[in-house]
Design a protein around this motif. Structure first.
Motif, short mmCIF file in Angstrom:
data_model
loop_
_atom_site.label_atom_id
_atom_site.label_comp_id
_atom_site.label_asym_id
_atom_site.label_seq_id
_atom_site.Cartn_x
_atom_site.Cartn_y
_atom_site.Cartn_z
N ALA A 19 12.88 -117.19 94.09
CA ALA A 19 12.09 -118.39 94.34
C ALA A 19 11.30 -118.26 95.64
O ALA A 19 10.13 -118.64 95.71
N LEU A 20 11.93 -117.73 96.68
CA LEU A 20 11.24 -117.56 97.96
C LEU A 20 10.14 -116.51 97.88
O LEU A 20 9.12 -116.62 98.55
N ALA A 21 10.34 -115.49 97.06
CA ALA A 21 9.33 -114.45 96.92
C ALA A 21 8.13 -114.93 96.10
O ALA A 21 7.00 -114.54 96.35
N VAL A 22 8.38 -115.80 95.13
CA VAL A 22 7.33 -116.26 94.22
C VAL A 22 6.57 -117.46 94.78
O VAL A 22 5.41 -117.68 94.43
N ALA A 23 7.20 -118.24 95.66
CA ALA A 23 6.60 -119.48 96.16
C ALA A 23 5.19 -119.31 96.74
O ALA A 23 4.31 -120.11 96.41
N PRO A 24 4.92 -118.32 97.58
CA PRO A 24 3.55 -118.19 98.12
C PRO A 24 2.50 -117.98 97.02
O PRO A 24 1.39 -118.52 97.09
N PHE A 25 2.85 -117.21 96.00
CA PHE A 25 1.90 -116.97 94.91
C PHE A 25 1.68 -118.23 94.09
O PHE A 25 0.58 -118.49 93.62
N PHE A 26 2.73 -119.02 93.93
CA PHE A 26 2.61 -120.28 93.20
C PHE A 26 1.71 -121.25 93.95
O PHE A 26 0.88 -121.94 93.34
N VAL A 27 1.84 -121.30 95.26
CA VAL A 27 0.98 -122.16 96.08
C VAL A 27 -0.48 -121.71 95.97
O VAL A 27 -1.39 -122.53 95.81
N LEU A 28 -0.72 -120.41 96.02
CA LEU A 28 -2.08 -119.90 95.84
C LEU A 28 -2.62 -120.23 94.46
O LEU A 28 -3.80 -120.59 94.31
N TYR A 29 -1.79 -120.12 93.45
CA TYR A 29 -2.18 -120.45 92.08
C TYR A 29 -2.59 -121.91 91.97
O TYR A 29 -3.63 -122.24 91.39
N LEU A 30 -1.77 -122.80 92.53
CA LEU A 30 -2.10 -124.23 92.48
C LEU A 30 -3.39 -124.53 93.24
O LEU A 30 -4.23 -125.31 92.77
N GLY A 31 -3.57 -123.92 94.39
CA GLY A 31 -4.78 -124.14 95.17
C GLY A 31 -6.02 -123.64 94.46
O GLY A 31 -7.05 -124.34 94.42
N ALA A 32 -5.94 -122.46 93.88
CA ALA A 32 -7.11 -121.91 93.18
C ALA A 32 -7.47 -122.76 91.97
O ALA A 32 -8.65 -123.03 91.72
N ASN A 33 -6.46 -123.19 91.22
CA ASN A 33 -6.75 -124.02 90.05
C ASN A 33 -7.28 -125.39 90.45
O ASN A 33 -8.16 -125.94 89.79
N GLY A 34 -6.77 -125.95 91.53
CA GLY A 34 -7.27 -127.22 92.02
C GLY A 34 -8.74 -127.14 92.42
O GLY A 34 -9.55 -128.02 92.10
N LEU A 35 -9.08 -126.06 93.13
CA LEU A 35 -10.48 -125.87 93.53
C LEU A 35 -11.37 -125.62 92.32
O LEU A 35 -12.52 -126.09 92.27
N TYR A 36 -10.87 -124.91 91.34
CA TYR A 36 -11.63 -124.64 90.12
C TYR A 36 -11.93 -125.93 89.37
O TYR A 36 -13.05 -126.18 88.95
N ALA A 41 -15.64 -130.37 88.00
CA ALA A 41 -15.90 -131.82 87.96
C ALA A 41 -17.27 -132.16 88.52
O ALA A 41 -17.84 -133.19 88.18
N SER A 42 -17.81 -131.28 89.35
CA SER A 42 -19.12 -131.55 89.95
C SER A 42 -20.28 -131.04 89.08
O SER A 42 -21.43 -131.25 89.43
N LEU A 43 -19.97 -130.40 87.96
CA LEU A 43 -21.00 -129.86 87.08
C LEU A 43 -21.22 -130.77 85.88
O LEU A 43 -20.38 -131.60 85.55
N SER A 44 -22.33 -130.55 85.21
CA SER A 44 -22.62 -131.34 84.01
C SER A 44 -21.73 -130.85 82.85
O SER A 44 -21.38 -129.67 82.79
N PRO A 45 -21.39 -131.75 81.93
CA PRO A 45 -20.52 -131.35 80.81
C PRO A 45 -21.04 -130.18 79.98
O PRO A 45 -20.25 -129.29 79.63
N PRO A 46 -22.35 -130.09 79.66
CA PRO A 46 -22.78 -128.92 78.89
C PRO A 46 -22.58 -127.59 79.63
O PRO A 46 -22.25 -126.58 79.02
N LEU A 47 -22.73 -127.62 80.94
CA LEU A 47 -22.52 -126.39 81.72
C LEU A 47 -21.04 -126.01 81.73
O LEU A 47 -20.69 -124.84 81.62
N VAL A 48 -20.16 -126.99 81.83
CA VAL A 48 -18.71 -126.72 81.81
C VAL A 48 -18.31 -126.13 80.46
O VAL A 48 -17.54 -125.17 80.40
#
Length: 79
Positions: A19-36, A41-48
């Motif tokens: 769990a301690l070894a995987v936690a940093p990668f999980f945090v990066l995963y959540l951050g990257a998906n959140g930013l994505y 959300a800022s783009l038009s639906p046809p572009l998405v």
């Protein structure tokens, strides 16, 4: 018998260590998906929709150089 070898070869970790070894990668995963999602959300639906539609083609094309997997006719037809 002797002690069984771990499936992944060299690392026989306890659940807490894992769990301690995987936690940093999980945090990066959540951050990257959140930013994505925020960017989409800022783009038009046809572009998405067009971005999501190109994802299988990109996966098929990138599997050739990254995985050394041959691009077969069935994979092209599936895209």
């Amino acid at each position: 018998g002797g002690k069984k070898k771990p499936l992944l070869g060299a690392w026989d970790a306890r659940p807490r260590q894992l769990a301690l070894a995987v936690a940093p990668f999980f945090v990066l995963y959540l951050g990257a998906n959140g930013l994505y999602i925020a960017a989409l959300a800022s783009l038009s639906p046809p572009l998405v929709v067009s971005i999501f539609s190109t994802t299988p083609a990109l996966v098929a094309l990138l599997s050739v150089p990254l995985l050394g997997r041959p691009l077969r006719a069935l994979a092209v037809a599936a895209v």
